[in-house]
Design an enzyme around this catalytic site. Sequence first.
Site, PDB file in Angstrom:
ATOM      1  N   SER A   1      -1.705   1.067  11.822  1.00 59.93           N
ATOM      2  CA  SER A   1      -1.964   2.000  10.727  1.00 59.93           C
ATOM      3  C   SER A   1      -1.616   3.429  11.103  1.00 59.93           C
ATOM      4  O   SER A   1      -1.528   3.772  12.284  1.00 59.93           O
ATOM      5  CB  SER A   1      -3.446   1.933  10.325  1.00 59.93           C
TER       6      SER A   1
ATOM      7  N   THR B   1       0.859  -1.182   0.000  1.00 61.16           N
ATOM      8  CA  THR B   1       0.000   0.000   0.000  1.00 61.16           C
ATOM      9  C   THR B   1       0.898   1.235   0.000  1.00 61.16           C
ATOM     10  O   THR B   1       2.121   1.124   0.029  1.00 61.16           O
ATOM     11  CB  THR B   1      -0.915   0.020   1.240  1.00 61.16           C
ATOM     12  N   CYS B   2       0.271   2.423   0.053  1.00 56.91           N
ATOM     13  CA  CYS B   2       1.081   3.642   0.077  1.00 56.91           C
ATOM     14  C   CYS B   2       1.835   3.780   1.395  1.00 56.91           C
ATOM     15  O   CYS B   2       2.856   4.470   1.458  1.00 56.91           O
ATOM     16  CB  CYS B   2       0.199   4.868  -0.148  1.00 56.91           C
ATOM     17  N   ASN B   3       1.356   3.110   2.446  1.00 59.36           N
ATOM     18  CA  ASN B   3       1.988   3.243   3.757  1.00 59.36           C
ATOM     19  C   ASN B   3       2.830   2.045   4.174  1.00 59.36           C
ATOM     20  O   ASN B   3       3.514   2.105   5.190  1.00 59.36           O
ATOM     21  CB  ASN B   3       0.926   3.491   4.841  1.00 59.36           C
ATOM     22  N   ARG B   4       2.781   0.948   3.425  1.00 56.66           N
ATOM     23  CA  ARG B   4       3.563  -0.217   3.828  1.00 56.66           C
ATOM     24  C   ARG B   4       3.761  -1.171   2.659  1.00 56.66           C
ATOM     25  O   ARG B   4       2.912  -1.274   1.757  1.00 56.66           O
ATOM     26  CB  ARG B   4       2.899  -0.957   4.984  1.00 56.66           C
TER      27      ARG B   4
ATOM     28  N   GLU C   1      -9.239  13.214  -2.297  1.00 59.89           N
ATOM     29  CA  GLU C   1      -9.629  12.138  -1.390  1.00 59.89           C
ATOM     30  C   GLU C   1     -10.393  12.657  -0.179  1.00 59.89           C
ATOM     31  O   GLU C   1     -11.396  12.070   0.232  1.00 59.89           O
ATOM     32  CB  GLU C   1      -8.379  11.379  -0.927  1.00 59.89           C
ATOM     33  N   THR C   2      -9.937  13.774   0.418  1.00 68.57           N
ATOM     34  CA  THR C   2     -10.609  14.309   1.601  1.00 68.57           C
ATOM     35  C   THR C   2     -12.022  14.768   1.271  1.00 68.57           C
ATOM     36  O   THR C   2     -12.966  14.524   2.032  1.00 68.57           O
ATOM     37  CB  THR C   2      -9.802  15.477   2.196  1.00 68.57           C
TER      38      THR C   2
END
Length: 427
Positions: free
Chosen positions: A107, A48-51, A190-191
């Site tokens: 997360s 993913t973008c974070n991991r 996205e927000t």
Amino acid sequence: MLFSLGVNHKSAPVGIRERIVFAPDRMDEALGGLQRATPVDEAAILSTCNRTEIYFRSEASHPDRKVLQWLGEYHRLKPDEIQPYLYRHTQDDAVRHLLRVACGLDSLVLGEPQILGQLKEAYQSAGNSGTLGRQLGRLFQHAFSVAKNVRTSTAIGSSPVSVAFAAVSLARQIWGDMRPLTAMMIGAGETIELAARHLHSHQVGHIIVANRTVERARPLADQFGAEIITLPAIPSRLPEADILISSTASPLPILGKGAVERALKARKRRPMFMVDIAVPRDIEPEVGSMENIYLYTVDDLEDVIQENLQSRREAARQAEEIIEAQVHSFMGWLRAQNAVGTIRAFRDKAHGVQIEVLDKALGMIEHGKTPEEALTFLAHTLTNKLLHDPCHRLNESARDGKLHLIEAAQTLFDLPGSDKPTDKFGS
């Protein structure tokens, strides 16, 4: 043994994370290459973008070194470029890590549910690629079950902590019933999409999406049945907006005090709720001092977010207790797999003895023996054949002083602990 190896938002900066992302459409190729180039028996990749994390099972010595080497080669990086940011887990630590990831405890946003869907995609990709075996497959299924348990038995997901949710929460506090209201969303990122989703779930009457280009806003508008306008049309439509949420990348304010004053006049001073999520700001700060305007910035939403974060932290402590129990449960299942082959062999041997003795008993009846004689032979012979080898091994163990095997037999066969040294001469 089970392993997990990877980097995440806590261990590596985005400059490193973006260099080792696996494209979804190349996941099958990556998993196949991993299995061919390393001594892994089972593997799954979560990216993913974070991991980016690789979960694998291997009985080889130090297989993580080979996996790290492959990871570097696949992404054209030297292992020492990744090494400082890498974490490794084995066995129960690897199980614990996956369960924490599935529950959203690892997360960037504590307790966020999206990671569970991403894990399910990783599981599906590994299954389609043929790299998901019995142990890793069972581990992922266990993780999904634990995540569901945590969601239903704790408040980990009941207090959303996104800026978008905080904005909509404040709007509800001010307006109450949202069905008669019109919301104007400036931007299409996205927000804004998350805010629109929350507004839609609370049945807001109408949504207007204002964006620089219609094409960019159309997917968002289609999701929620929203109307699309361009940025120059905002002043003329602003009087309709009971709620306004803005999040663009504009370097200059999009909405000034003059446009808001005209909108208020057209609204006959009915209040307007505004949230400026953008950095730099989309709405001129002076707007916030106007009567009947409720203007909030990202900093103003911090209190709402922190309150909900505290609620999630308390739920996370409960979730950690559930996870610890479930790690123990899974490791028990994993250890039990070591006995599967022995149990199967023992059953096969007993079944073979059964067939052999039964054939002889049936042959006795065919040769004129009575059923009672055949049954007596069957019971006596079957018992002797099944007990012969264990009894012989127990005698050998006693002679060799291997008392731990005798104790094990007492446990296995649920026998009273009666094996004590005896004096045959009665002294």
